[in-house]
Each structure stands twice: as structure tokens, then as C-alpha cells.
Design a protein around this motif. Structure first.
Motif, PDB file in Angstrom:
ATOM      1  N   ASN A 124       0.834  -1.202   0.000  1.00 25.87           N
ATOM      2  CA  ASN A 124       0.000   0.000   0.000  1.00 25.87           C
ATOM      3  C   ASN A 124       0.867   1.249   0.000  1.00 25.87           C
ATOM      4  O   ASN A 124       1.916   1.274   0.637  1.00 25.87           O
ATOM      5  N   PRO A 125       0.428   2.283  -0.700  1.00 23.83           N
ATOM      6  CA  PRO A 125       1.173   3.545  -0.652  1.00 23.83           C
ATOM      7  C   PRO A 125       1.012   4.234   0.702  1.00 23.83           C
ATOM      8  O   PRO A 125      -0.006   4.068   1.375  1.00 23.83           O
ATOM      9  N   TYR A 126       2.041   4.973   1.096  1.00 25.60           N
ATOM     10  CA  TYR A 126       2.038   5.761   2.325  1.00 25.60           C
ATOM     11  C   TYR A 126       2.471   7.177   1.971  1.00 25.60           C
ATOM     12  O   TYR A 126       3.648   7.529   2.122  1.00 25.60           O
ATOM     13  N   PRO A 127       1.536   7.989   1.474  1.00 28.27           N
ATOM     14  CA  PRO A 127       1.900   9.354   1.052  1.00 28.27           C
ATOM     15  C   PRO A 127       2.553  10.172   2.158  1.00 28.27           C
ATOM     16  O   PRO A 127       3.430  10.985   1.889  1.00 28.27           O
ATOM     17  N   GLU A 128       2.141   9.937   3.421  1.00 27.61           N
ATOM     18  CA  GLU A 128       2.730  10.688   4.534  1.00 27.61           C
ATOM     19  C   GLU A 128       4.215  10.380   4.707  1.00 27.61           C
ATOM     20  O   GLU A 128       4.947  11.144   5.323  1.00 27.61           O
ATOM     21  N   MET A 129       4.666   9.243   4.138  1.00 29.68           N
ATOM     22  CA  MET A 129       6.087   8.883   4.184  1.00 29.68           C
ATOM     23  C   MET A 129       6.757   9.097   2.830  1.00 29.68           C
ATOM     24  O   MET A 129       7.874   8.665   2.624  1.00 29.68           O
ATOM     25  N   GLU A 130       6.018   9.707   1.904  1.00 26.99           N
ATOM     26  CA  GLU A 130       6.504   9.926   0.543  1.00 26.99           C
ATOM     27  C   GLU A 130       6.910   8.610  -0.111  1.00 26.99           C
ATOM     28  O   GLU A 130       7.982   8.478  -0.706  1.00 26.99           O
ATOM     29  N   PHE A 131       5.999   7.633  -0.014  1.00 32.21           N
ATOM     30  CA  PHE A 131       6.243   6.292  -0.550  1.00 32.21           C
ATOM     31  C   PHE A 131       5.004   5.824  -1.302  1.00 32.21           C
ATOM     32  O   PHE A 131       3.914   5.771  -0.734  1.00 32.21           O
ATOM     33  N   ASP A 132       5.170   5.472  -2.575  1.00 33.28           N
ATOM     34  CA  ASP A 132       4.034   5.078  -3.407  1.00 33.28           C
ATOM     35  C   ASP A 132       3.676   3.589  -3.311  1.00 33.28           C
ATOM     36  O   ASP A 132       2.735   3.131  -3.948  1.00 33.28           O
ATOM     37  N   GLY A 133       4.425   2.822  -2.523  1.00 31.31           N
ATOM     38  CA  GLY A 133       4.121   1.406  -2.343  1.00 31.31           C
ATOM     39  C   GLY A 133       4.904   0.475  -3.253  1.00 31.31           C
ATOM     40  O   GLY A 133       4.768  -0.738  -3.158  1.00 31.31           O
ATOM     41  N   ASN A 134       5.718   1.012  -4.148  1.00 34.20           N
ATOM     42  CA  ASN A 134       6.515   0.200  -5.062  1.00 34.20           C
ATOM     43  C   ASN A 134       7.985   0.228  -4.662  1.00 34.20           C
ATOM     44  O   ASN A 134       8.558   1.295  -4.476  1.00 34.20           O
ATOM     45  N   GLY A 155      12.894   3.173  -3.881  1.00 37.86           N
ATOM     46  CA  GLY A 155      11.516   3.622  -4.004  1.00 37.86           C
ATOM     47  C   GLY A 155      11.410   5.116  -3.819  1.00 37.86           C
ATOM     48  O   GLY A 155      12.395   5.809  -3.601  1.00 37.86           O
ATOM     49  N   GLY A 156      10.172   5.589  -3.923  1.00 44.86           N
ATOM     50  CA  GLY A 156       9.951   7.011  -3.766  1.00 44.86           C
ATOM     51  C   GLY A 156       8.485   7.371  -3.764  1.00 44.86           C
ATOM     52  O   GLY A 156       7.626   6.500  -3.631  1.00 44.86           O
ATOM     53  N   PRO A 157       8.222   8.654  -3.949  1.00 40.88           N
ATOM     54  CA  PRO A 157       6.841   9.135  -3.863  1.00 40.88           C
ATOM     55  C   PRO A 157       5.998   8.801  -5.094  1.00 40.88           C
ATOM     56  O   PRO A 157       4.785   8.811  -5.031  1.00 40.88           O
ATOM     57  N   ALA A 158       6.648   8.494  -6.228  1.00 44.65           N
ATOM     58  CA  ALA A 158       5.912   8.187  -7.457  1.00 44.65           C
ATOM     59  C   ALA A 158       6.825   7.422  -8.413  1.00 44.65           C
ATOM     60  O   ALA A 158       8.048   7.433  -8.262  1.00 44.65           O
ATOM     61  N   ALA A 159       6.220   6.739  -9.372  1.00 48.74           N
ATOM     62  CA  ALA A 159       6.997   5.978 -10.365  1.00 48.74           C
ATOM     63  C   ALA A 159       8.046   6.873 -11.008  1.00 48.74           C
ATOM     64  O   ALA A 159       7.754   7.997 -11.407  1.00 48.74           O
ATOM     65  N   GLY A 160       9.260   6.372 -11.073  1.00 53.08           N
ATOM     66  CA  GLY A 160      10.353   7.121 -11.674  1.00 53.08           C
ATOM     67  C   GLY A 160      11.013   8.125 -10.742  1.00 53.08           C
ATOM     68  O   GLY A 160      11.987   8.764 -11.123  1.00 53.08           O
ATOM     69  N   GLN A 161      10.494   8.288  -9.533  1.00 51.53           N
ATOM     70  CA  GLN A 161      11.085   9.204  -8.559  1.00 51.53           C
ATOM     71  C   GLN A 161      11.636   8.397  -7.392  1.00 51.53           C
ATOM     72  O   GLN A 161      10.881   7.859  -6.595  1.00 51.53           O
TER      73      GLN A 161
END
Length: 119
Positions: free
Chosen positions: A18-28, A48-54
Motif C-alpha cells: 500500500n502507498p504511504y503518502p505521509e512517508m513519501e512512498f508510493d508502495g513500489n 523507491g519514492g513518492p511516485a513511479a520514476g522518482q
């Protein structure tokens, strides 16, 4: 987490949760096997990061088994967190690793109890 991990150096795989936006993590989590020593050591990159490619997290996970007189000791090391960039993610993962290691220990104890009962 669902994945297609294979213990082959260079194999790329992905963990999805699951993504955790509060941790700047998209779940991937994008991973690559770095080292395999059968029955002793497994290491892989963990990005990983906040969004694909980031990618804001570029770390390494190492699982290591050490023989002991009364069994085997498991070591888990997850390194590479930047102090300012990954603080929230580090704190969340630190809690998550602890919970998952406790679950693994409970499963091992249950399995050993089942094997003892079968004999």
C-alpha cells in the motif's frame, strides 16, 4: 509483499504494498539481487519514492544466517537511508521490519512445534 524474487545475482524484481503518502512512498519497491551465498546470505537493492520514476530511497537489504551451537541466528540489515530525505520512511520501515521479524519468529516456533508433535 507480492513479488517475483529469484536468488540469482542481477535478477530485478519488485515488492508492492500500500502507498504511504505521509512517508513519501508510493508502495513500489524496485530491487535487484546483489549477492547470493546459499544458506548463508542474500542481499538486494531496495529503491523507491513518492511516485513511479522518482527515487528518494536507495538502500540495501542484507539477510544473513550464522550457525550457532543450538541452531541458527538470523541477521537483518537495511542500510542507506539519508538523514533528512528518508526520516519518515526509515521510522515506518523500522517498525515494519520489527513486526515482520516477530511474525517470522512465531511461524518458526509453530513449525518446530508441529515437527516435534509429528515425531
Amino acid at each position: 509483499m507480492k513479488n517475483d524474487i529469484q536468488p540469482i545475482v542481477g535478477h530485478q524484481f519488485m515488492f508492492k504494498t500500500n502507498p504511504y503518502p505521509e512517508m513519501e512512498f508510493d508502495g513500489n519497491v524496485y530491487c535487484e539481487i546483489l549477492e547470493v551465498v546459499p544458506f548463508k546470505k542474500l542481499s538486494y537493492s531496495w529503491k523507491g519514492g513518492p511516485a513511479a520514476g522518482q527515487t528518494t530511497m536507495d538502500s540495501v537489504v542484507i539477510w544473513q544466517l550464522e550457525p550457532r551451537d543450538n541452531g541458527t541466528e538470523l541477521f537483518l540489515e537495511h542500510t542507506g537511508f539519508g538523514e533528512l530525505v528518508n526520516k519518515k520512511l526509515y521510522e515506518g520501515m523500522n517498525t515494519g521490519w520489527k513486526k515482520n521479524m516477530e511474525k517470522a519468529g512465531q511461524l518458526i516456533i509453530k513449525q518446530l512445534a508441529n515437527e516435534t508433535a509429528d515425531h
